[in-house]
Design a protein around this motif. Structure first.
Motif, PDB file in Angstrom:
ATOM      1  N   ALA A   1      -2.947  -1.829  -2.535  1.00 49.66           N
ATOM      2  CA  ALA A   1      -3.968  -0.763  -2.111  1.00 49.66           C
ATOM      3  C   ALA A   1      -3.247   0.546  -2.154  1.00 49.66           C
ATOM      4  N   GLY A   2      -3.891   1.628  -1.368  1.00 55.36           N
ATOM      5  CA  GLY A   2      -3.340   3.017  -1.559  1.00 55.36           C
ATOM      6  C   GLY A   2      -2.953   3.600  -2.910  1.00 55.36           C
ATOM      7  N   VAL A   3      -1.879   4.312  -3.144  1.00 54.88           N
ATOM      8  CA  VAL A   3      -1.595   4.793  -4.231  1.00 54.88           C
ATOM      9  C   VAL A   3      -0.892   3.661  -5.330  1.00 54.88           C
ATOM     10  N   VAL A   4      -0.510   2.684  -4.533  1.00 52.84           N
ATOM     11  CA  VAL A   4       0.164   1.662  -5.399  1.00 52.84           C
ATOM     12  C   VAL A   4      -1.089   0.867  -5.982  1.00 52.84           C
TER      13      VAL A   4
ATOM     14  N   GLY B   1     -10.567  12.192  -6.383  1.00 58.94           N
ATOM     15  CA  GLY B   1      -9.618  11.333  -6.098  1.00 58.94           C
ATOM     16  C   GLY B   1      -9.753  10.226  -5.395  1.00 58.94           C
ATOM     17  N   ALA B   2      -9.373   9.102  -5.884  1.00 54.39           N
ATOM     18  CA  ALA B   2      -9.677   7.777  -5.342  1.00 54.39           C
ATOM     19  C   ALA B   2      -8.651   7.849  -3.823  1.00 54.39           C
ATOM     20  N   MET B   3      -9.319   8.046  -2.659  1.00 56.98           N
ATOM     21  CA  MET B   3      -8.429   8.284  -1.458  1.00 56.98           C
ATOM     22  C   MET B   3      -8.362   7.126  -0.683  1.00 56.98           C
TER      23      MET B   3
ATOM     24  N   GLY C   1       0.794  -1.125  -0.173  1.00 58.55           N
ATOM     25  CA  GLY C   1       0.095   0.142  -0.039  1.00 58.55           C
ATOM     26  C   GLY C   1       1.005   1.145  -0.161  1.00 58.55           C
ATOM     27  N   GLY C   2       0.470   2.261   0.594  1.00 56.70           N
ATOM     28  CA  GLY C   2       0.928   3.642   0.589  1.00 56.70           C
ATOM     29  C   GLY C   2       1.520   4.273  -0.835  1.00 56.70           C
ATOM     30  N   ALA C   3       2.701   4.808  -0.663  1.00 57.02           N
ATOM     31  CA  ALA C   3       2.808   5.672  -1.741  1.00 57.02           C
ATOM     32  C   ALA C   3       4.148   5.661  -2.460  1.00 57.02           C
ATOM     33  N   LYS C   4       5.111   4.400  -1.662  1.00 58.64           N
ATOM     34  CA  LYS C   4       6.357   4.060  -2.574  1.00 58.64           C
ATOM     35  C   LYS C   4       6.201   3.075  -3.529  1.00 58.64           C
ATOM     36  N   VAL C   5       5.864   3.748  -4.704  1.00 59.88           N
ATOM     37  CA  VAL C   5       5.137   3.051  -5.916  1.00 59.88           C
ATOM     38  C   VAL C   5       6.423   2.131  -6.304  1.00 59.88           C
TER      39      VAL C   5
ATOM     40  N   LEU D   1       3.203  -6.622   5.572  1.00 61.07           N
ATOM     41  CA  LEU D   1       2.434  -5.299   5.062  1.00 61.07           C
ATOM     42  C   LEU D   1       3.134  -4.220   5.293  1.00 61.07           C
ATOM     43  N   ASN D   2       3.208  -3.402   4.142  1.00 59.63           N
ATOM     44  CA  ASN D   2       3.695  -1.927   4.281  1.00 59.63           C
ATOM     45  C   ASN D   2       2.853  -0.908   3.266  1.00 59.63           C
ATOM     46  N   GLY D   3       2.471   0.238   4.176  1.00 62.55           N
ATOM     47  CA  GLY D   3       1.948   1.112   3.544  1.00 62.55           C
ATOM     48  C   GLY D   3       0.450   1.043   4.045  1.00 62.55           C
TER      49      GLY D   3
ATOM     50  N   ALA E   1      -3.788   1.843   3.237  1.00 65.96           N
ATOM     51  CA  ALA E   1      -4.478   1.752   2.254  1.00 65.96           C
ATOM     52  C   ALA E   1      -5.519   2.814   1.605  1.00 65.96           C
ATOM     53  N   GLY E   2      -5.115   3.917   2.426  1.00 67.21           N
ATOM     54  CA  GLY E   2      -5.860   5.336   1.895  1.00 67.21           C
ATOM     55  C   GLY E   2      -5.081   6.437   2.796  1.00 67.21           C
ATOM     56  N   VAL E   3      -5.667   7.610   2.364  1.00 67.49           N
ATOM     57  CA  VAL E   3      -5.106   8.621   3.181  1.00 67.49           C
ATOM     58  C   VAL E   3      -5.778   8.668   4.585  1.00 67.49           C
ATOM     59  N   PHE E   4      -5.004   7.888   5.342  1.00 63.48           N
ATOM     60  CA  PHE E   4      -5.535   7.312   6.702  1.00 63.48           C
ATOM     61  C   PHE E   4      -5.663   8.613   7.728  1.00 63.48           C
ATOM     62  N   GLU E   5      -4.762   9.730   7.383  1.00 62.91           N
ATOM     63  CA  GLU E   5      -4.702  10.779   8.315  1.00 62.91           C
ATOM     64  C   GLU E   5      -5.912  11.479   8.223  1.00 62.91           C
ATOM     65  N   ASP E   6      -6.746  11.555   7.180  1.00 57.87           N
ATOM     66  CA  ASP E   6      -8.137  12.161   7.208  1.00 57.87           C
ATOM     67  C   ASP E   6      -9.096  11.179   7.655  1.00 57.87           C
TER      68      ASP E   6
ATOM     69  N   GLY F   1       5.842  -2.778   8.434  1.00 59.03           N
ATOM     70  CA  GLY F   1       7.045  -1.773   8.230  1.00 59.03           C
ATOM     71  C   GLY F   1       6.662  -0.502   7.666  1.00 59.03           C
ATOM     72  N   GLY F   2       7.154   0.534   8.075  1.00 63.91           N
ATOM     73  CA  GLY F   2       7.019   1.685   7.308  1.00 63.91           C
ATOM     74  C   GLY F   2       6.571   2.741   8.322  1.00 63.91           C
ATOM     75  N   GLY F   3       7.063   3.999   8.191  1.00 67.67           N
ATOM     76  CA  GLY F   3       6.966   5.013   9.211  1.00 67.67           C
ATOM     77  C   GLY F   3       5.345   5.548   9.206  1.00 67.67           C
ATOM     78  N   ASP F   4       4.673   5.868   7.838  1.00 62.56           N
ATOM     79  CA  ASP F   4       3.490   6.063   8.159  1.00 62.56           C
ATOM     80  C   ASP F   4       2.477   4.800   8.575  1.00 62.56           C
ATOM     81  N   THR F   5       2.954   3.674   8.189  1.00 63.44           N
ATOM     82  CA  THR F   5       2.046   2.624   8.729  1.00 63.44           C
ATOM     83  C   THR F   5       2.353   2.307  10.046  1.00 63.44           C
ATOM     84  N   ALA F   6       3.535   2.452  10.621  1.00 60.04           N
ATOM     85  CA  ALA F   6       3.328   2.639  12.353  1.00 60.04           C
ATOM     86  C   ALA F   6       2.560   3.865  12.703  1.00 60.04           C
TER      87      ALA F   6
HETATM   88  N1  LIG Z   1      -4.928   6.679  -2.456  1.00 62.10           N
HETATM   89  C1  LIG Z   1      -4.111   7.453  -1.681  1.00 62.10           C
HETATM   90  N2  LIG Z   1      -4.093   8.734  -2.363  1.00 62.10           N
HETATM   91  C2  LIG Z   1      -3.291   9.785  -2.149  1.00 62.10           C
HETATM   92  N3  LIG Z   1      -2.165   9.341  -1.219  1.00 62.10           N
HETATM   93  C3  LIG Z   1      -2.526   8.167  -0.621  1.00 62.10           C
HETATM   94  C4  LIG Z   1      -3.241   7.246  -0.734  1.00 62.10           C
HETATM   95  N4  LIG Z   1      -3.150   6.032  -0.173  1.00 62.10           N
HETATM   96  C5  LIG Z   1      -2.142   6.365   0.816  1.00 62.10           C
HETATM   97  N5  LIG Z   1      -1.746   7.480   0.604  1.00 62.10           N
HETATM   98  C6  LIG Z   1      -0.410   8.073   1.345  1.00 62.10           C
HETATM   99  O1  LIG Z   1       0.576   7.533   1.375  1.00 62.10           O
HETATM  100  C7  LIG Z   1       1.313   7.857   2.414  1.00 62.10           C
HETATM  101  C8  LIG Z   1       1.968   6.744   3.111  1.00 62.10           C
HETATM  102  O2  LIG Z   1       2.769   6.020   2.161  1.00 62.10           O
HETATM  103  P1  LIG Z   1       4.296   5.381   2.601  1.00 62.10           P
HETATM  104  O3  LIG Z   1       5.070   6.499   2.654  1.00 62.10           O
HETATM  105  O4  LIG Z   1       4.606   4.627   1.143  1.00 62.10           O
HETATM  106  O5  LIG Z   1       4.113   4.653   3.821  1.00 62.10           O
HETATM  107  P2  LIG Z   1       5.264   4.102   4.836  1.00 62.10           P
HETATM  108  O6  LIG Z   1       5.813   5.218   5.385  1.00 62.10           O
HETATM  109  O7  LIG Z   1       4.413   3.140   5.721  1.00 62.10           O
HETATM  110  O8  LIG Z   1       6.195   3.160   4.199  1.00 62.10           O
HETATM  111  C9  LIG Z   1       0.411   8.278   3.571  1.00 62.10           C
HETATM  112  O9  LIG Z   1       0.657   9.733   3.660  1.00 62.10           O
HETATM  113  C10 LIG Z   1      -0.879   8.158   2.869  1.00 62.10           C
HETATM  114  O10 LIG Z   1      -1.867   9.443   2.989  1.00 62.10           O
END
Ligand SMILES: Nc1ncnc2c1ncn2[C@@H]1O[C@H](COP(=O)(O)OP(=O)(O)O)[C@@H](O)[C@H]1O
Ligand SMILES: O=C(OP(=O)(O)O)[C@H](O)COP(=O)(O)O
Length: 399
Positions: free
Chosen positions: A225-228, A300-302, A199-203, A324-326, A328-333, A356-361
């Motif tokens: 999931a997430g941006v991935v 946007g698909a959030m 998941g997350g954004a480290k595509v 699991l890394n990242g 599934a969405g913009v969890f901050e909101d 694993g992952g900073g945002d995951t934690a």
């Molecule tokens: N669908 C989405 N659209 C935009 N941003 C997203 C989406 N899903 C997750 N994100 C963002 O991805 C970021 C975390 O991704 P990432 O840095 O890869 O995680 P980690 O630090 O756990 O490795 C978060 O800021 C989250 O808001």
């Protein structure tokens, strides 16, 4: 050569250079916004101090030019509170003042030296031999007896404080490093079925992990999931709408669509795509199934929606191992937190779970979730390790 650990180190009376990773989010006023990474190193530091070590701590904060590029005064204060041993702060890293602060340590005392990245060489990558000749290493080596690296989260960087010392001093892995290597280096023996959540954004990193674990037959399922996940949906021909397409273009992720499509061609049976997406419409969360795509132009698909959560949760709960890394969405909101919260809850119920992952934690803390078997301190380092790549800091310790 196997990496030596603190079990191999005669600590009493020695002066140790201990590299930790306490790179943390800061508030606007420069205070620590989160102390999780400091807490992670408490065991290593306490053990060394308890065993009579004199501890010179090396660490970085932020990157040159970024808002969170700052001195380590607040970190030293917090470490002093967390440890039952005194931790002082020195606003220099390897100058005469810094060396004096190190030389003046008594057994059971620590000093946190200033942000290593205040010096330009530290923000460059070198082979270990060359890193060993940098000013930081060269000037600190004479006041140290041994080096301990506990900074797993930075172990994918070939920077002087991470790779330069072990060629000139005996090098040891701290307890954080040891545990991360034990768990992440032994994925192949974890129970199956084995599910990777990318998941997350480290595509690019996530696609590299997916490719690697599918090719090596380590993964029974890859849940995107997430941006991935959004990138994989576009790669599969879904129209997620203009807002998500623009975001993916702007962030440079469109370059990876072909890689994602290639993986889908080869491993469609094991790669799972989101079945729906959550968008914001008139201030409300609205979920659209794939048949109802595309969302409106500005939507946007959030997050993933209920259909995805149900399908993914079933796979996660039935997994022998979840990695699991990242998010599934913009969890901050809070509007888009559901997918992450529900998927993580299901992942925690698997037989064995690694995250694993900073945002995951941060998400795990936000939702107050427990039950994971291993929460890695690393984001990039964790992903790199999962792709089977050697981490430079570990290589340096094993020379
Ligand atoms: N669908 C989405 N659209 C935009 N941003 C997203 C989406 N899903 C997750 N994100 C963002 O991805 C970021 C975390 O991704 P990432 O840095 O890869 O995680 P980690 O630090 O756990 O490795 C978060 O800021 C989250 O808001
Ligand atoms: O926060 C870190 O890594 P992460 O963002 O992969 O979790 C480490 O401190 C490494 O920092 P860097 O990516 O600036 O070298």
């Amino acid at each position: 050569m196997p990496i030596q650990t603190l079990d191999d180190l005669a600590v009493q009376g020695t002066t140790l250079g201990v590299r930790i990773d306490i790179n943390s989010p800061l508030t606007d006023s420069g205070e620590l916004a989160d102390d999780a990474r400091l807490l992670a190193h408490v065991d290593t530091l306490s053990e060394l101090l308890e065993r009579g070590g004199k501890v010179a701590i090396l660490a970085h904060q932020g990157r040159p030019g970024s808002d969170d590029f700052a001195g380590l005064g607040a970190h030293a204060e917090r470490l002093d509170e967390l440890l039952s041993f005194p931790v002082s702060y020195c606003d220099a890293t390897f100058s005469a003042d810094a060396r004096r602060a190190v030389s003046n340590l008594n057994e059971g005392e620590a000093v946190l030296l200033e942000n290593t990245r205040f010096y330009s060489e530290e923000y460059m990558e070198f082979p270990a031999e060359q890193a060993a000749q940098t000013h930081l290493v060269d000037r600190l080596v004479p006041v140290l007896d041994a080096y301990v690296n506990d900074a797993f989260a930075a172990a994918h960087r070939s920077q002087p404080s991470l790779v330069g010392f072990p060629t000139r001093l005996p090098g040891y892995a701290g307890r954080v490093m040891e545990r991360e290597v034990d768990v992440l280096g032994d994925i192949e023996s974890t129970p199956r079925p084995r599910t990777y959540v990318v998941g997350g954004a480290k595509v690019s990193d996530s696609i590299a992990v997916a490719k690697n674990v599918l090719e090596r037959d380590l993964a029974d399922h890859v849940l995107t999931a997430g941006v991935v996940g959004n990138v994989f949906l576009f790669a599969d021909g879904a129209d997620l709408g203009d807002a998500s397409a623009d975001f993916i273009h702007d962030e440079g992720y469109w370059d990876y669509i072909d890689d994602a499509a290639e993986l889908l061609d080869t491993y469609s049976d094991r790669i799972h795509l989101p079945k729906d997406a959550a968008v914001e419409r008139d201030g409300e969360r609205v979920e659209l199934t794939r048949e109802e795509f595309p969302p409106n132009e500005d939507e946007g698909a959030m997050d993933v929606g209920d259909a995805t959560i149900t399908a993914y949760s079933e796979i996660l709960r039935d997994s022998g191992t979840v990695i699991l890394n990242g998010p599934a969405g913009v969890f901050e909101d809070d509007t888009f937190a559901t997918g992450t919260r529900e998927m993580y809850t299901a992942a925690a119920n698997a037989e064995f779970s690694i995250v694993g992952g900073g945002d995951t934690a941060a998400a795990i803390r936000k939702f107050d979730l427990g039950g994971f078997d291993h929460v890695s301190t690393g984001g990039g380092a964790c992903l790199r390790m999962l792709t089977g790549d050697e981490l430079p800091a570990l290589q340096a310790l094993s020379q």
